[in-house]
Design a protein around this motif. Structure first.
Motif, PDB file in Angstrom:
ATOM      1  N   MET A   5       8.252  -1.085  -4.318  1.00  0.00           N
ATOM      2  CA  MET A   5       7.070  -1.157  -2.772  1.00  0.00           C
ATOM      3  C   MET A   5       7.422  -0.346  -2.126  1.00  0.00           C
ATOM      4  N   LEU A   6       6.415   0.250  -1.965  1.00  0.00           N
ATOM      5  CA  LEU A   6       6.819   1.436  -0.625  1.00  0.00           C
ATOM      6  C   LEU A   6       6.731   0.721   1.026  1.00  0.00           C
ATOM      7  N   SER A   7       7.287   1.969   1.424  1.00  0.00           N
ATOM      8  CA  SER A   7       7.370   1.364   3.273  1.00  0.00           C
ATOM      9  C   SER A   7       6.192   1.915   3.710  1.00  0.00           C
ATOM     10  N   PRO A   8       6.055   1.574   4.927  1.00  0.00           N
ATOM     11  CA  PRO A   8       4.932   1.494   5.596  1.00  0.00           C
ATOM     12  C   PRO A   8       4.431   2.927   6.134  1.00  0.00           C
ATOM     13  N   SER A  58     -11.097  -0.985  15.923  1.00  0.00           N
ATOM     14  CA  SER A  58     -11.160  -1.416  14.861  1.00  0.00           C
ATOM     15  C   SER A  58     -10.140  -0.853  13.766  1.00  0.00           C
ATOM     16  N   ASP A  59      -9.696   0.938  13.652  1.00  0.00           N
ATOM     17  CA  ASP A  59      -9.300   1.449  12.960  1.00  0.00           C
ATOM     18  C   ASP A  59      -7.329   1.802  13.346  1.00  0.00           C
ATOM     19  N   ALA A  60      -7.092   1.245  14.785  1.00  0.00           N
ATOM     20  CA  ALA A  60      -5.690   1.406  14.938  1.00  0.00           C
ATOM     21  C   ALA A  60      -5.654   0.308  14.624  1.00  0.00           C
ATOM     22  N   GLU A  61      -6.436  -0.596  15.414  1.00  0.00           N
ATOM     23  CA  GLU A  61      -5.776  -2.433  14.308  1.00  0.00           C
ATOM     24  C   GLU A  61      -5.678  -2.919  13.458  1.00  0.00           C
ATOM     25  N   ALA A  62      -6.222  -2.453  12.138  1.00  0.00           N
ATOM     26  CA  ALA A  62      -5.922  -2.314  10.876  1.00  0.00           C
ATOM     27  C   ALA A  62      -4.956  -1.562  10.507  1.00  0.00           C
ATOM     28  N   GLU A  63      -4.617  -0.283  10.949  1.00  0.00           N
ATOM     29  CA  GLU A  63      -3.811   0.690  10.408  1.00  0.00           C
ATOM     30  C   GLU A  63      -2.189  -0.890  10.828  1.00  0.00           C
ATOM     31  N   ALA A  64      -2.895  -0.660  12.237  1.00  0.00           N
ATOM     32  CA  ALA A  64      -1.377  -1.874  12.750  1.00  0.00           C
ATOM     33  C   ALA A  64      -1.290  -3.030  12.057  1.00  0.00           C
ATOM     34  N   MET A  65      -2.263  -3.402  11.482  1.00  0.00           N
ATOM     35  CA  MET A  65      -2.425  -4.731  10.473  1.00  0.00           C
ATOM     36  C   MET A  65      -1.660  -4.245   8.985  1.00  0.00           C
ATOM     37  N   GLU A  66      -1.714  -3.531   8.866  1.00  0.00           N
ATOM     38  CA  GLU A  66      -2.750  -3.752   7.092  1.00  0.00           C
ATOM     39  C   GLU A  66      -0.674  -3.815   6.781  1.00  0.00           C
ATOM     40  N   HIS A  67       0.316  -3.504   6.920  1.00  0.00           N
ATOM     41  CA  HIS A  67       1.605  -3.145   6.387  1.00  0.00           C
ATOM     42  C   HIS A  67       2.119  -4.526   6.603  1.00  0.00           C
ATOM     43  N   TYR A  68       1.751  -5.332   6.861  1.00  0.00           N
ATOM     44  CA  TYR A  68       2.196  -6.228   7.336  1.00  0.00           C
ATOM     45  C   TYR A  68       1.791  -7.752   7.154  1.00  0.00           C
ATOM     46  N   LEU A  69       0.994  -7.932   6.577  1.00  0.00           N
ATOM     47  CA  LEU A  69       0.340  -9.066   5.621  1.00  0.00           C
ATOM     48  C   LEU A  69       0.320  -9.026   4.790  1.00  0.00           C
ATOM     49  N   SER A  70       0.669  -9.994   3.878  1.00  0.00           N
ATOM     50  CA  SER A  70       1.148 -10.902   2.802  1.00  0.00           C
ATOM     51  C   SER A  70      -0.766 -10.394   1.998  1.00  0.00           C
ATOM     52  N   GLN A  71       0.185 -10.165   0.140  1.00  0.00           N
ATOM     53  CA  GLN A  71      -1.442 -10.407  -0.373  1.00  0.00           C
ATOM     54  C   GLN A  71      -2.151 -11.567  -0.637  1.00  0.00           C
ATOM     55  N   GLY A  72      -1.751 -12.398   0.269  1.00  0.00           N
ATOM     56  CA  GLY A  72      -2.462 -13.958  -0.262  1.00  0.00           C
ATOM     57  C   GLY A  72      -3.104 -14.048   1.260  1.00  0.00           C
TER      58      GLY A  72
END
Length: 140
Positions: free
Chosen positions: A1-4, A93-107
């Motif tokens: 698994m890759l780090s953020p 939305s660009d910055a927010e998506a970047e902040a969120m993307e690494h911490y959300l599960s696949q589900g």
């Protein structure tokens, strides 16, 4: 698994590879605003994980696994930006998506994808949602 951090490098490498046949360390460094040694270190890890082909001072290319993961990372970012726009989030939305993307599960990503798809396929319900948002923003 890759780090953020490694996800960010691979995502940017994938994006750069879509518009240029040759991607170099300096391209990634400039795009991400990081030092050349930081990029080289990250590329070494991505190479060890078999996401890229890379020799120091040479051209970087994605393996099939790298292309697949890069495509997923770009799509995940696009989906989150679309979701934030869809829910009328008052943010960058660009910055927010970047902040969120690494911490959300696949589900969770899958559930967000279903919400976006549902709203696109049922504009009448999306319109009701927009009216609800407008009404509740006026109250606050």
């Amino acid at each position: 698994m890759l780090s953020p951090s490694l996800e960010d490098y691979l995502e940017e490498l994938y994006r750069l590879s879509l518009t240029s046949e040759i991607v170099r360390v300096t391209d990634i460094s400039q795009k991400l605003g990081v030092s050349l040694p930081s990029v080289s270190k990250a590329l070494g890890k991505l190479k060890a994980d078999q996401y890229i082909h890379y020799q120091p001072y040479g051209v970087i290319s994605l393996t099939e696994a790298g292309k697949k993961m890069g495509s997923f990372l770009v799509e995940r970012n696009r989906l989150l930006q679309e979701f934030l726009t869809l829910i009328c989030a008052d943010c960058d939305s660009d910055a927010e998506a970047e902040a969120m993307e690494h911490y959300l599960s696949q589900g969770t990503i899958h559930s967000i994808q279903l919400v976006v798809k549902f709203m696109k396929n049922h504009p009448e319900y999306y319109q009701l949602f927009l009216e609800y948002v407008a009404k509740n923003q006026a109250v606050e």
